[in-house]
Design an enzyme around this catalytic site. Structure first.
Site, PDB file in Angstrom:
ATOM      1  N   GLY A  69      -4.327  -4.243  -4.157  1.00  0.00           N
ATOM      2  CA  GLY A  69      -5.297  -3.195  -4.438  1.00  0.00           C
ATOM      3  C   GLY A  69      -4.568  -1.947  -4.877  1.00  0.00           C
ATOM      4  N   HIS A  70      -4.725  -1.614  -6.142  1.00  0.00           N
ATOM      5  CA  HIS A  70      -4.154  -0.364  -6.644  1.00  0.00           C
ATOM      6  C   HIS A  70      -5.283   0.626  -6.773  1.00  0.00           C
ATOM      7  CE1 HIS A  70      -0.435  -2.136  -7.754  1.00  0.00           C
ATOM      8  NE2 HIS A  70      -0.852  -2.743  -8.821  1.00  0.00           N
ATOM      9  N   LYS A  87       1.997   2.150  -5.203  1.00  0.00           N
ATOM     10  CA  LYS A  87       2.647   1.665  -6.432  1.00  0.00           C
ATOM     11  C   LYS A  87       1.796   1.958  -7.659  1.00  0.00           C
ATOM     12  CE  LYS A  87       3.101  -2.657  -5.230  1.00  0.00           C
ATOM     13  NZ  LYS A  87       2.856  -2.784  -3.809  1.00  0.00           N
ATOM     14  N   GLN A  94       1.894  -6.607  -3.485  1.00  0.00           N
ATOM     15  CA  GLN A  94       2.380  -6.617  -2.101  1.00  0.00           C
ATOM     16  C   GLN A  94       3.717  -5.879  -1.998  1.00  0.00           C
ATOM     17  OE1 GLN A  94       1.132  -9.800  -3.482  1.00  0.00           O
ATOM     18  NE2 GLN A  94      -0.723  -8.735  -2.929  1.00  0.00           N
ATOM     19  N   ASP A 100       0.817  -1.217   0.000  1.00  0.00           N
ATOM     20  CA  ASP A 100       0.000   0.000   0.000  1.00  0.00           C
ATOM     21  C   ASP A 100       0.849   1.265   0.000  1.00  0.00           C
ATOM     22  OD1 ASP A 100      -2.333  -1.681   0.236  1.00  0.00           O
ATOM     23  OD2 ASP A 100      -1.720  -1.969   2.310  1.00  0.00           O
TER      24      ASP A 100
HETATM   25  P1  IMP Z   1      -2.567 -13.067   1.681  1.00  0.00           P
HETATM   26  O1  IMP Z   1      -1.719 -12.435   0.635  1.00  0.00           O
HETATM   27  O2  IMP Z   1      -4.055 -12.871   1.456  1.00  0.00           O
HETATM   28  O3  IMP Z   1      -2.229 -14.518   1.918  1.00  0.00           O
HETATM   29  O4  IMP Z   1      -2.265 -12.321   3.086  1.00  0.00           O
HETATM   30  C1  IMP Z   1      -1.004 -12.452   3.727  1.00  0.00           C
HETATM   31  C2  IMP Z   1      -0.588 -11.112   4.344  1.00  0.00           C
HETATM   32  O5  IMP Z   1      -0.275 -10.185   3.325  1.00  0.00           O
HETATM   33  C3  IMP Z   1      -1.673 -10.452   5.188  1.00  0.00           C
HETATM   34  O6  IMP Z   1      -1.064  -9.787   6.279  1.00  0.00           O
HETATM   35  C4  IMP Z   1      -2.290  -9.452   4.232  1.00  0.00           C
HETATM   36  O7  IMP Z   1      -2.924  -8.399   4.916  1.00  0.00           O
HETATM   37  C5  IMP Z   1      -1.049  -8.995   3.490  1.00  0.00           C
HETATM   38  N1  IMP Z   1      -1.347  -8.455   2.152  1.00  0.00           N
HETATM   39  C6  IMP Z   1      -1.690  -9.151   1.059  1.00  0.00           C
HETATM   40  N2  IMP Z   1      -1.848  -8.331   0.006  1.00  0.00           N
HETATM   41  C7  IMP Z   1      -1.579  -7.086   0.428  1.00  0.00           C
HETATM   42  C8  IMP Z   1      -1.526  -5.808  -0.221  1.00  0.00           C
HETATM   43  O8  IMP Z   1      -1.750  -5.650  -1.430  1.00  0.00           O
HETATM   44  N3  IMP Z   1      -1.199  -4.762   0.585  1.00  0.00           N
HETATM   45  C9  IMP Z   1      -0.902  -4.914   1.881  1.00  0.00           C
HETATM   46  N4  IMP Z   1      -0.918  -6.073   2.520  1.00  0.00           N
HETATM   47  C10 IMP Z   1      -1.255  -7.165   1.798  1.00  0.00           C
END
Ligand code: IMP
Length: 427
Positions: A40-41, A16, A223, A13
């Site tokens: 999420g962009h 990007k 991420q 977040d």
């Molecule tokens: P998962 O990717 O759904 O398996 O979640 C694993 C961890 O990554 C969790 O703490 C999520 O909140 C975090 N996470 C996954 N995608 C994002 C993102 O796009 N931004 C911030 N945190 C993320």
């Protein structure tokens, strides 16, 4: 600029989407190489706001070819929904390419993600519940379903039978859920074949050919560095390679073709989900950052945990990714603060650490060592060059640059594409 990688330098977040979009207008291909619809962009263009979860942000740039690479896990229902939503708003999505080798997220993996988190209770990871972890686990376990399997019903049926033999039992006997039927799963997946057929391609081949022709490719990470399965705060991470190395495995572009790595770093820090976060603020300063920065998840709506800038993790991200340029985002959110603490090192049981502690247990109770910088109160959203910024904002940028291990080439001063101070060209 042959191939450039964009990575998040913190826990995600960082903004990007906007950086990718800024560069997108000058590149021929934008590739998403890891993750899925857990990302999420938010991209703001004029008075239009677009929230993208799965599609590469290049989809909004006319003339640019957006690519979903082999390293991505694809929820087909979300893919179709996002495409339809853009079509309704008059965006041309016909250029999208989807790797035949990308894995798909079947419904049983979304269910498993959610029930596992519930089962873990206080030991949960705080995943997005989108089936990301179980789908990457299937990939490594060699029981995953790939995009290309949708075009061979016999093979698809065999693979679904194979994977459900175990997963059906886990869902039914451990989690007390209905085990999915092989036929239902196969039919659901097959129902997308006609729609996605025209976009499926050998994307690694096409991208390398494009580079041979002198065209430009931007690889955007989902991420971020501290959520990378190898280099992040394991196990509080996502299940993919979100660092620059992942750009190669997740796209089929070799390392030597990449000549620039842009790290996106927010002027403060946020994280969603569980896991260690040394500079987290659990008081009204954290709430102020959350409100001023609108720090609520694009994908899940969850309030993000907020804290001060952490130069130790920025230095770590610079090293792990080989960051050549940082983009410092959301500087405007700090406007109005009298003093701004910046974490320069950690104190772990009386010992100073200038680098990330080798043991995760130490990171869990690392206490930030802060240096305080003076704040500014003037509106900075109109600044377009360093000279336009008030002296204290300039000093903040310079101090952060000195501490973070790579030059800062652009600074975000507002949500809009134009609200950016450019110090060095990123193209
Ligand atoms: P998962 O990717 O759904 O398996 O979640 C694993 C961890 O990554 C969790 O703490 C999520 O909140 C975090 N996470 C996954 N995608 C994002 C993102 O796009 N931004 C911030 N945190 C993320």
């Amino acid at each position: 600029m042959p191939a450039t990688v964009i990575v998040g330098a913190q826990w995600g977040d960082e903004g990007k989407g906007k950086a990718t979009d800024l560069l997108g207008s000058s590149v021929d291909y934008v590739v998403k190489f890891n993750g899925g619809n857990n990302a999420g962009h938010t991209v703001v263009i004029g008075d239009q706001k677009y929230a993208l979860h799965l599609l590469p942000s290049g989809i909004l740039t006319p003339g640019c070819v957006p690519v979903i690479g082999n390293g991505v896990v694809v929820d087909l229902a979300v893919l179709v929904q996002e495409l339809d939503a853009l079509l309704e708003r008059g965006i041309d999505v016909s250029r999208l390419l989807l790797s035949a080798n990308a894995h798909v997220i079947p419904e049983y993996n979304r269910n498993l993600d959610k029930v596992t988190e519930r089962f873990l209770g206080s030991r949960r990871l705080g995943t997005t519940g989108r089936g990301i972890g179980p789908t990457y686990a299937d990939k490594m376990n060699r029981v995953g379903i790939r995009v290309q399997d949708l075009f061979d019903e016999k093979i698809l049926t065999q693979k679904v039978e194979n994977v459900l033999e175990l997963k059906g039992q886990i869902l039914a006997k451990i989690y007390n859920r209905r085990a999915p039927e092989v036929r239902d799963t196969v039919e659901e997946l097959l129902s997308y074949a006609d729609r996605i057929g025209p976009m499926v391609a050998d994307t690694g081949l096409l991208l390398n050919r494009a580079l041979d022709r002198g065209e430009t490719v931007l690889l955007e990470a989902g991420q971020a560095t501290l959520l990378d399965v190898d280099h992040g705060t394991y196990p509080f991470v996502t299940s993919s390679s979100a660092t620059a190395g992942g750009a190669c495995t997740g796209s089929g572009i070799p390392p030597m073709r990449i000549d620039k790595v842009i790290g996106i770093v927010k002027a403060y820090t946020t994280r969603v989900g569980e896991g260690p976060f040394p500079t987290e603020l659990q008081d009204e300063s954290g709430e102020r950052l959350r409100q001023a920065g609108a720090e609520f998840g694009t994908t899940t709506g969850r309030p993000r945990r907020c804290g001060w800038y952490d130069a130790v993790i920025a230095r770590y991200a610079a090293r792990v990714n080989g960051v050549t340029d940082f983009v410092l985002t959301k500087l405007d959110v700090l406007t109005g603060l009298e003093r701004i603490p910046v974490c320069v090192a950690y104190d772990v049981d009386g010992t100073r650490h200038d680098e990330m502690p080798v043991n995760q247990s130490d990171f869990h109770h690392a206490r930030p060592v802060y240096e305080e910088l003076p704040g500014w109160s003037q509106d900075i959203s109109g600044a377009r060059s360093l000279e336009d910024l008030p002296a204290n904002a300039r000093a903040y940028v310079t101090a952060v640059e000195d501490l973070s291990g790579a030059r800062i080439s652009a600074v975000g001063v507002g949500p809009d594409r134009e609200e950016t101070v450019v110090l060095h060209s990123l193209a």
